[in-house]
Design an enzyme around this catalytic site. Structure first.
Site, PDB file in Angstrom:
ATOM      1  N   HIS A 254      -3.564   6.826   3.018  1.00  0.00           N
ATOM      2  CA  HIS A 254      -3.927   5.564   2.371  1.00  0.00           C
ATOM      3  C   HIS A 254      -5.342   5.186   2.788  1.00  0.00           C
ATOM      4  O   HIS A 254      -5.706   5.240   3.959  1.00  0.00           O
ATOM      5  CB  HIS A 254      -2.935   4.475   2.770  1.00  0.00           C
TER       6      HIS A 254
ATOM      7  N   CYS B 243       0.812  -1.227   0.000  1.00  0.00           N
ATOM      8  CA  CYS B 243       0.000   0.000   0.000  1.00  0.00           C
ATOM      9  C   CYS B 243       0.840   1.270   0.000  1.00  0.00           C
ATOM     10  O   CYS B 243       0.338   2.350  -0.326  1.00  0.00           O
ATOM     11  CB  CYS B 243      -0.939  -0.007   1.202  1.00  0.00           C
TER      12      CYS B 243
ATOM     13  N   ASN C 137      -9.996  -0.758  -0.120  1.00  0.00           N
ATOM     14  CA  ASN C 137      -8.535  -0.653  -0.092  1.00  0.00           C
ATOM     15  C   ASN C 137      -7.985  -1.134  -1.431  1.00  0.00           C
ATOM     16  O   ASN C 137      -8.055  -2.316  -1.742  1.00  0.00           O
ATOM     17  CB  ASN C 137      -7.992  -1.506   1.054  1.00  0.00           C
TER      18      ASN C 137
END
EC number: 2.3.1.180
Length: 340
Positions: A260, A119, A290
């Site tokens: 994020h 990520c 996500n």
């Protein structure tokens, strides 16, 4: 004696792509033992986009990249480096997804490679692009965060299948002699002692492709959710406080805090710890889930397309991912604003 004029890296444009198929919480209720209420309460996610079977990471990355190139007002021939951050590449180890994207864009004879920072990948790419540009080696760097996370998600595991979505984001990072357009700061770090918090066990040297891998589901992402949550909040908060203090910038002066997009509760906890106002914090996790390395560029694209992100606006990026990795960046948006 002549003095070389400083060169700065600037964030020149943004582009993104999401697949058309939407997987809602109502859909997941029919697949695993979960509810829309539980998912929203725990994660803030209402839906996520899922790529078609014949739609790959490189396809999504190329579409996002094409937009970024067009919006930067440059030609593909002007690009001299292509970087892709992904943990769901088209192929296990080679060729790189960056090479495949380059081919799909018609970019020839240009250096291209992938990085794997989960990520944190897109902000990791900013550190690489900055180094190449400020050293004078490159002038226009195409960076891409792209993921087909649905390819490594076990849709019988309710702890992970509710979290992830597919998508891509891309940006052009260009050389400039204008200091006010340049990156203020970028930082990236890692701690491999937490490697088992987020892992896709196979295939790899430890677990080569085999029937055992299939039978035991080792080709799917595995996550220590509670441990990751606690460490993410602590690490993200510390990282942001450090980059702001180093550059003598108050959190209240940041118009766009773009963390994020992993989990609403993580984002809220970090925002609260930093005393950020709601209007400062960019939130897209509710409709995309996500998307790993694509998360931050997709969020930047969202506020750019809405007209919220203007030329010269300061962006604070903050991310955390498997590895464990984390990264942050302070930089102005040097591209054109959306004309309305």
């Amino acid at each position: 004696m002549s003095q070389t004029k400083p060169v700065y890296a600037s964030f020149r444009s943004i582009g993104a792509y999401v697949p058309s198929k939407i997987l809602s919480n109502a859909d997941l209720e029919k697949m695993v033992d979960t509810t829309d209420e539980w998912i929203v309460k725990r994660t803030g996610i209402k839906e996520r986009h899922i790529a078609a079977d014949d739609e790959y990471t490189s396809d999504m990355g190329a579409k996002a990249a094409k937009l970024a190139i067009e919006r930067a007002g440059i030609e593909k021939e002007d690009i001299d480096l292509v970087l892709c951050a992904t943990v769901t590449p088209d192929y296990f180890n080679m060729p790189s997804t960056a090479c495949i994207i380059s081919d799909k864009l018609g970019i020839r004879n240009v250096q291209a490679f992938d990085i794997s920072a989960a990520c944190s990948g897109f902000v990791y790419l900013l550190t690489v692009a900055k180094a190449f540009i400020e050293s004078g080696m490159k002038k226009n760097v195409l960076i891409i965060g792209a993921e087909k996370f649905s390819s490594v998600v076990d849709y019988t595991d309710r702890s992970t299948c509710i979290l992830f979505g597919d998508g891509a984001g891309a940006a052009i990072i260009s050389a400039t002699d204008k200091k006010e357009e340049g990156f203020i700061d970028v930082h990236a770090s890692a701690d491999g002692s937490y490697a088992d918090f987020l892992v896709t066990p196979a295939p790899g040297a430890i677990n080569p492709a085999s029937q055992k891998v299939i039978d035991e589901g080792l080709n799917f992402v595995q996550m220590k959710g509670n441990e990751t949550f606690k460490l993410a909040v602590k690490t993200l908060t510390k990282d942001v406080k450090e980059i702001l203090a180093k550059n003598k910038i108050d959190s209240g002066d940041i118009p766009h805090f773009i963390p994020h997009q992993a989990n609403y509760r993580i984002i809220k906890a970090v925002g609260d710890a930093l005393k950020m106002r709601e209007d400062q914090v960019v939130l897209t996790v509710g409709k995309y889930g996500n998307t790993s390395a694509a998360s931050i560029p997709m969020a930047i694209n969202e506020i750019w397309e809405s007209g919220r992100l203007k030329t010269g606006d300061l962006m604070l990026l903050d991310t955390f991912g498997g590895g464990l990795t984390w990264a942050s960046a302070l930089l102005p948006f040097a591209g054109e604003s959306v004309q309305r």
